[in-house]
Scaffold this motif. Sequence first.
Motif, PDB file in Angstrom:
ATOM      1  N   GLU A  50       0.827  -1.192   0.000  1.00 22.51           N
ATOM      2  CA  GLU A  50       0.000   0.000   0.000  1.00 22.51           C
ATOM      3  C   GLU A  50       0.869   1.253   0.000  1.00 22.51           C
ATOM      4  O   GLU A  50       1.905   1.315   0.660  1.00 22.51           O
ATOM      5  CB  GLU A  50      -0.920   0.005   1.225  1.00 22.51           C
ATOM      6  N   SER A  51       0.402   2.235  -0.752  1.00 25.25           N
ATOM      7  CA  SER A  51       1.108   3.509  -0.817  1.00 25.25           C
ATOM      8  C   SER A  51       0.646   4.396   0.327  1.00 25.25           C
ATOM      9  O   SER A  51      -0.307   4.090   1.050  1.00 25.25           O
ATOM     10  CB  SER A  51       0.859   4.186  -2.166  1.00 25.25           C
ATOM     11  N   ASP A  52       1.323   5.525   0.490  1.00 29.14           N
ATOM     12  CA  ASP A  52       0.932   6.448   1.544  1.00 29.14           C
ATOM     13  C   ASP A  52      -0.287   7.253   1.105  1.00 29.14           C
ATOM     14  O   ASP A  52      -0.905   6.992   0.074  1.00 29.14           O
ATOM     15  CB  ASP A  52       2.102   7.373   1.903  1.00 29.14           C
ATOM     16  N   ASP A  53      -0.649   8.250   1.909  1.00 28.49           N
ATOM     17  CA  ASP A  53      -1.853   9.031   1.636  1.00 28.49           C
ATOM     18  C   ASP A  53      -1.769   9.792   0.322  1.00 28.49           C
ATOM     19  O   ASP A  53      -2.806  10.171  -0.237  1.00 28.49           O
ATOM     20  CB  ASP A  53      -2.107  10.020   2.780  1.00 28.49           C
ATOM     21  N   TYR A  54      -0.576  10.028  -0.171  1.00 29.84           N
ATOM     22  CA  TYR A  54      -0.405  10.793  -1.402  1.00 29.84           C
ATOM     23  C   TYR A  54      -0.139   9.897  -2.615  1.00 29.84           C
ATOM     24  O   TYR A  54       0.237  10.388  -3.672  1.00 29.84           O
ATOM     25  CB  TYR A  54       0.735  11.797  -1.236  1.00 29.84           C
TER      26      TYR A  54
ATOM     27  N   PRO B  42       4.612   5.075  -3.280  1.00 30.24           N
ATOM     28  CA  PRO B  42       5.151   3.922  -2.548  1.00 30.24           C
ATOM     29  C   PRO B  42       6.392   4.321  -1.767  1.00 30.24           C
ATOM     30  O   PRO B  42       7.095   5.280  -2.112  1.00 30.24           O
ATOM     31  CB  PRO B  42       5.479   2.925  -3.660  1.00 30.24           C
ATOM     32  N   ALA B  43       6.655   3.588  -0.711  1.00 20.11           N
ATOM     33  CA  ALA B  43       7.848   3.856   0.090  1.00 20.11           C
ATOM     34  C   ALA B  43       9.099   3.614  -0.752  1.00 20.11           C
ATOM     35  O   ALA B  43       9.127   2.752  -1.634  1.00 20.11           O
ATOM     36  CB  ALA B  43       7.855   2.973   1.330  1.00 20.11           C
TER      37      ALA B  43
ATOM     38  N   ARG C 196       5.756  16.316  -2.350  1.00 24.13           N
ATOM     39  CA  ARG C 196       6.183  14.942  -2.100  1.00 24.13           C
ATOM     40  C   ARG C 196       6.766  14.309  -3.352  1.00 24.13           C
ATOM     41  O   ARG C 196       7.733  13.539  -3.286  1.00 24.13           O
ATOM     42  CB  ARG C 196       4.991  14.124  -1.605  1.00 24.13           C
TER      43      ARG C 196
ATOM     44  N   ARG D 290      10.508  12.824  -3.758  1.00 22.51           N
ATOM     45  CA  ARG D 290      10.762  11.466  -4.229  1.00 22.51           C
ATOM     46  C   ARG D 290      11.741  11.461  -5.407  1.00 22.51           C
ATOM     47  O   ARG D 290      12.590  10.579  -5.525  1.00 22.51           O
ATOM     48  CB  ARG D 290       9.439  10.800  -4.616  1.00 22.51           C
TER      49      ARG D 290
END
Length: 472
Positions: A141-145, A148-149, A262, A266
């Motif tokens: 699962e990705s974050d709220d935005y 992916p980590a 973000r 990244r």
Amino acid sequence: MAGRRRHLRRRKSWEYGDGAINIRVGSRRSPRRFYEVTVSGARDAPRFARCIDDQVRAFPRDPIVISINGYQPWLQKVLGTCIEDYWSEIADLAREVQFAETMQFPEKASKRGDDVPWTFILDYMNVPHVYYWSVDMEPPESDDYGLPAIDTYRFRVGAWECGKGACRFDREVPVAIIFTKPTPVCEHVVTELMFPFLYRDNDFDQPREDEEGICWLFSRLYWLLTDWQNIISAVSIRLEEAETNSHERHLPVKTRTRMLHREVDRLYELKEYMRFHNRSFKKLQKLKDDVPKQEQKDPLWNDMDDAVEDLEQYDSTMDSLKERFNNLIELEFNIQNALQSDQGQFLTTIATLFLPLSYLASIWGITTITWPPIWYLYAAIPVLIVSIIFTASFPFIVRRIQKVFYPIEEYRIQLQPRNFTMLGEELPANVDIPGGGGRQGRVKHKAPRMAAHESARSRSKSRIRPEKVDDE
């Protein structure tokens, strides 16, 4: 009981009891291109040694590739049955792959002698979805935005290129040991992809020096596990999504701005790994000078050059994507400033309309004035009409005044043929070639000797009367 507790306190974070480790030894005899040995302690070392011995006997002088998917404190004892003792730090590289976060350039493991192995730890990069789709698993699962980590992009690999002289059973057999993590993705890559990929390579059996061996292993793992084009495609998709959200106002402006920031962060993180790959390849390119001259024509070195050129192109593309994200952030701020300006202009218009009425109301509110209230209506209606006319015509009047006192003129530069290179010419027309007055003098022609003699005579005349030639 107390002694057991003391033992637990001394246990390192990387020790997980008696967990088993799967070791694969490359072999062309097996349909899967490798033989698998599961070891759960030092007592299983003889089985591993027999597997290596069988491989050496079956394929003399064939390079041995060993894959290990974990770490245990007794791993060095298992490897010691086949690898010489003076390379006793091989298992430490497996521990660093599992638990360390730093990366290591391809380098010699020791400076004490010439015959020393080469090692590296590298995070090969690809889109996380590609890794998990390859094993029929759902991506993390990705974050709220929706990002992916960064850890899910990495495929962490450690390699120990022992070269010749390491195998106890045959000194002429080159040995390469590859360490990975015990994850489903790593297991799939090792068991289904890596060994067939290495054995299909036409250069696998080519005899080479240790310097070439580390370059070959590094580059082949890079081609198998890393795909920056996939990452750039994923970033481009998110850029299109961000542009759609920005232009069509799908999300609140604060959410859009945070998402864009973000994305830029990244990109900076991904570029760090990309530059590490680039620096690693450039460092390995320098080893070309250490190999014999006849081996410098190996196609391996061309592959290294291509990888460096591709990485530089990817780095430029990532810079362009980063710039477009920053432009979107700037666009969001400009749109917000424009909206605030429009709102301020609307409030100014309302104030212009009702300020005269408020002034009249304040006059009628004075207690000493006893005018009839109906008079306020008679005064307010004409004032309101005048305010509406003034408010509507004021911008037009201002523009007319600015046009009279500050006229806007358009100046357009006309294109001139002499500033451009015509079709079929090798030099632009504005280049002054000595002895050549017209366009024909700027194009190379194969003329006979008589024509060359005539051109020489014309050049001599042009030196006598240069001003007249220019006028012509």
